[in-house]
Design a protein around this motif. Sequence first.
Motif, PDB file in Angstrom:
ATOM      1  N   LEU A  17     -14.003 140.892  94.002  1.00  0.00           N
ATOM      2  CA  LEU A  17     -12.651 140.976  94.565  1.00  0.00           C
ATOM      3  C   LEU A  17     -12.642 141.765  95.872  1.00  0.00           C
ATOM      4  O   LEU A  17     -11.947 141.404  96.823  1.00  0.00           O
ATOM      5  CB  LEU A  17     -11.696 141.608  93.548  1.00  0.00           C
ATOM      6  CG  LEU A  17     -11.409 140.784  92.297  1.00  0.00           C
ATOM      7  CD1 LEU A  17     -10.605 141.599  91.303  1.00  0.00           C
ATOM      8  CD2 LEU A  17     -10.683 139.499  92.660  1.00  0.00           C
ATOM      9  N   LEU A  18     -13.411 142.844  95.920  1.00  0.00           N
ATOM     10  CA  LEU A  18     -13.501 143.655  97.130  1.00  0.00           C
ATOM     11  C   LEU A  18     -14.089 142.858  98.283  1.00  0.00           C
ATOM     12  O   LEU A  18     -13.561 142.864  99.405  1.00  0.00           O
ATOM     13  CB  LEU A  18     -14.344 144.907  96.859  1.00  0.00           C
ATOM     14  CG  LEU A  18     -14.544 145.861  98.033  1.00  0.00           C
ATOM     15  CD1 LEU A  18     -13.230 146.453  98.478  1.00  0.00           C
ATOM     16  CD2 LEU A  18     -15.521 146.951  97.661  1.00  0.00           C
ATOM     17  N   ASP A  24     -11.302 138.090 103.714  1.00  0.00           N
ATOM     18  CA  ASP A  24      -9.986 137.620 104.133  1.00  0.00           C
ATOM     19  C   ASP A  24      -9.454 138.455 105.291  1.00  0.00           C
ATOM     20  O   ASP A  24      -8.910 137.929 106.263  1.00  0.00           O
ATOM     21  CB  ASP A  24      -9.009 137.658 102.959  1.00  0.00           C
ATOM     22  CG  ASP A  24      -7.648 137.113 103.340  1.00  0.00           C
ATOM     23  OD1 ASP A  24      -7.587 135.967 103.828  1.00  0.00           O
ATOM     24  OD2 ASP A  24      -6.655 137.850 103.172  1.00  0.00           O
ATOM     25  N   LEU A  25      -9.644 139.773 105.203  1.00  0.00           N
ATOM     26  CA  LEU A  25      -9.217 140.660 106.284  1.00  0.00           C
ATOM     27  C   LEU A  25      -9.962 140.339 107.576  1.00  0.00           C
ATOM     28  O   LEU A  25      -9.361 140.276 108.657  1.00  0.00           O
ATOM     29  CB  LEU A  25      -9.446 142.114 105.883  1.00  0.00           C
ATOM     30  CG  LEU A  25      -9.085 143.172 106.919  1.00  0.00           C
ATOM     31  CD1 LEU A  25      -7.602 143.132 107.236  1.00  0.00           C
ATOM     32  CD2 LEU A  25      -9.501 144.543 106.435  1.00  0.00           C
ATOM     33  N   THR A  29      -8.253 138.988 110.998  1.00  0.00           N
ATOM     34  CA  THR A  29      -8.408 139.809 112.205  1.00  0.00           C
ATOM     35  C   THR A  29      -9.018 139.003 113.336  1.00  0.00           C
ATOM     36  O   THR A  29      -8.568 139.075 114.485  1.00  0.00           O
ATOM     37  CB  THR A  29      -9.274 141.045 111.904  1.00  0.00           C
ATOM     38  OG1 THR A  29      -8.664 141.790 110.857  1.00  0.00           O
ATOM     39  CG2 THR A  29      -9.437 141.925 113.119  1.00  0.00           C
ATOM     40  N   ILE A  30     -10.038 138.214 113.017  1.00  0.00           N
ATOM     41  CA  ILE A  30     -10.676 137.376 114.036  1.00  0.00           C
ATOM     42  C   ILE A  30      -9.690 136.332 114.548  1.00  0.00           C
ATOM     43  O   ILE A  30      -9.617 136.076 115.759  1.00  0.00           O
ATOM     44  CB  ILE A  30     -11.958 136.716 113.478  1.00  0.00           C
ATOM     45  CG1 ILE A  30     -13.030 137.787 113.270  1.00  0.00           C
ATOM     46  CG2 ILE A  30     -12.463 135.613 114.395  1.00  0.00           C
ATOM     47  CD1 ILE A  30     -14.248 137.301 112.522  1.00  0.00           C
ATOM     48  N   GLY A  31      -8.906 135.754 113.647  1.00  0.00           N
ATOM     49  CA  GLY A  31      -7.896 134.776 114.070  1.00  0.00           C
ATOM     50  C   GLY A  31      -6.857 135.396 114.974  1.00  0.00           C
ATOM     51  O   GLY A  31      -6.456 134.811 115.991  1.00  0.00           O
TER      52      GLY A  31
END
Length: 93
Positions: A17-18, A24-25, A29-31
């Motif tokens: 999960l981590l 996902d973060l 952030t890149i997007g």
Amino acid sequence: MTHTPRSGPRLDEQAVLLVAGLADLAVSTIGSAAGTLQQLLRRSDGPEIAREAQQDLVARGRIVLDRAAASPAHLEVLAQHALARQAAPVGDE
């Protein structure tokens, strides 16, 4: 013998999960950064912004190198000159 259920996910599940949360973060952030970069490239003052960013980075680099340099403090140098003058014979000035 009764089995008591554990509260929360197991250690390996927590790790998965981590990692998924971090991925996902990173993707979001890149997007976001890519969108900001596209907006900057569309601006007509892009070259000016790039020049200012370069100047800011150069200034930051100077500050970092000045902090890392082992040069004596200005007041310390002045104090050493004053002591040298006091120690010098009267006729040598």
